[in-house]
Design a protein around this motif. Structure first.
Motif, PDB file in Angstrom:
ATOM      1  N   ALA A   1       6.028   2.734   0.870  1.00  0.00           N
ATOM      2  CA  ALA A   1       5.247   2.257   0.934  1.00  0.00           C
ATOM      3  C   ALA A   1       5.058   1.047   1.720  1.00  0.00           C
ATOM      4  O   ALA A   1       5.866   0.127   2.648  1.00  0.00           O
ATOM      5  CB  ALA A   1       5.248   1.442  -0.356  1.00  0.00           C
TER       6      ALA A   1
ATOM      7  N   PHE B   1       7.321  -0.880  -8.161  1.00  0.00           N
ATOM      8  CA  PHE B   1       6.303  -0.240  -7.993  1.00  0.00           C
ATOM      9  C   PHE B   1       6.400   1.043  -7.885  1.00  0.00           C
ATOM     10  O   PHE B   1       6.915   1.528  -7.008  1.00  0.00           O
ATOM     11  CB  PHE B   1       5.444  -0.421  -6.714  1.00  0.00           C
TER      12      PHE B   1
ATOM     13  N   SER C   1       0.482  -1.426  -0.337  1.00  0.00           N
ATOM     14  CA  SER C   1      -0.057  -0.250  -0.079  1.00  0.00           C
ATOM     15  C   SER C   1       0.954   1.195  -0.149  1.00  0.00           C
ATOM     16  O   SER C   1       2.389   1.093   0.565  1.00  0.00           O
ATOM     17  CB  SER C   1      -0.922  -0.088   0.783  1.00  0.00           C
ATOM     18  N   GLY C   2       0.595   2.670   0.308  1.00  0.00           N
ATOM     19  CA  GLY C   2       0.576   3.608  -0.299  1.00  0.00           C
ATOM     20  C   GLY C   2       1.107   4.056   1.332  1.00  0.00           C
ATOM     21  O   GLY C   2       0.850   3.835   2.068  1.00  0.00           O
TER      22      GLY C   2
ATOM     23  N   ASP D   1      -2.604   5.214  -2.160  1.00  0.00           N
ATOM     24  CA  ASP D   1      -3.118   4.144  -2.760  1.00  0.00           C
ATOM     25  C   ASP D   1      -3.658   2.744  -1.282  1.00  0.00           C
ATOM     26  O   ASP D   1      -3.164   2.680  -0.717  1.00  0.00           O
ATOM     27  CB  ASP D   1      -2.166   3.295  -3.709  1.00  0.00           C
TER      28      ASP D   1
ATOM     29  N   GLU E   1      -3.222  -3.286  -2.214  1.00  0.00           N
ATOM     30  CA  GLU E   1      -3.383  -4.048  -3.128  1.00  0.00           C
ATOM     31  C   GLU E   1      -2.678  -5.606  -3.346  1.00  0.00           C
ATOM     32  O   GLU E   1      -1.383  -5.236  -2.605  1.00  0.00           O
ATOM     33  CB  GLU E   1      -2.708  -3.413  -4.596  1.00  0.00           C
TER      34      GLU E   1
ATOM     35  N   THR F   1       4.844  10.397  -2.940  1.00  0.00           N
ATOM     36  CA  THR F   1       4.528   9.514  -3.429  1.00  0.00           C
ATOM     37  C   THR F   1       5.989   8.570  -3.200  1.00  0.00           C
ATOM     38  O   THR F   1       7.030   8.820  -3.196  1.00  0.00           O
ATOM     39  CB  THR F   1       4.695   9.738  -5.107  1.00  0.00           C
TER      40      THR F   1
ATOM     41  N   LEU G   1       3.662   4.128  -5.846  1.00  0.00           N
ATOM     42  CA  LEU G   1       2.523   4.318  -4.910  1.00  0.00           C
ATOM     43  C   LEU G   1       2.366   6.151  -4.452  1.00  0.00           C
ATOM     44  O   LEU G   1       3.165   5.788  -3.556  1.00  0.00           O
ATOM     45  CB  LEU G   1       2.804   3.762  -4.124  1.00  0.00           C
TER      46      LEU G   1
END
Length: 204
Positions: A161, A125, A104-105, A131, A134, A111, A127
């Protein structure tokens, strides 16, 4: 002849024994680790080979995890302005693997970029902080001798993340290198034995 067969058996056993010391699966949800805290390095299954990561969970940013009550997860950027590289302690046997993990974020700001690697396989990735969690699922055949599995956060702002619930399981095992050699040797021995018998019959 008996000595030759014994030598081949020892070689085959040695090859398979050496392979058995390398893992073919890994499952980790981080819930059995120690007390959640910044710059955690006491993981059961992982080495922090560069930088730092945070173990988050009950009592320490538990809201970042998928299940805030009693769950733990990993923020891939610790609290030293030096983002972490988290690498499996063990190497994996050759083969094809089913891989899954949740990501996830950071749920705070900005970011983040995370690189997931398995041997020479690398996937990036990007994120946003918002976000949601996932599930990532891949089938990978890492090349190279005894590959390792892991994650790297690209950054260094003390947040990255978050990952959780990692599963790696072998789905296809290649034929061990020693077996074709052993099989070829047995075929050769069989042909040699037939020739000796044929020669003996002709002489008789």
């Amino acid at each position: 002849m008996k000595n030759f067969l014994a030598t081949l058996a020892i070689l085959a056993f040695t090859a398979t024994s050496a392979q058995a010391a390398i893992i073919t699966e890994l499952s980790d949800n981080f819930d059995s680790e120690g007390t959640p805290q910044a710059n955690y390095a006491g993981f059961t299954n992982w080495d922090i080979t560069e930088g730092t990561v945070d173990l988050v969970g009950p009592g320490y940013f538990a809201n970042l995890c998928r299940e805030a009550l009693g769950d733990s997860c990993v923020d891939l950027d610790g609290s030293t302005k030096d983002a972490g590289v988290m690498t499996s302690k063990d190497e994996f046997a050759a083969g094809t693997y089913d891989v899954s993990f949740w990501i996830s974020g950071n749920q705070r700001t900005g970011t983040d970029v995370v690189e997931f690697f398995f041997g020479d396989y690398v996937e990036t990735f990007e994120l946003a902080f918002s976000d949601p969690w996932e599930l990532v699922e891949r089938t990978i055949s890492p090349s190279g001798p005894a590959p390792r599995f892991g994650f790297e956060c690209v950054g260094g702002d003390n947040i990255c993340a978050v990952i959780d619930d990692i599963e790696v399981k072998i789905s296809a095992v290649p034929l061990p290198a020693a077996l074709p050699l052993f099989g070829a040797a047995l075929i050769g021995i069989g042909l040699l034995s037939r020739r000796k018998k044929a020669t003996a019959l002709r002489r008789g």
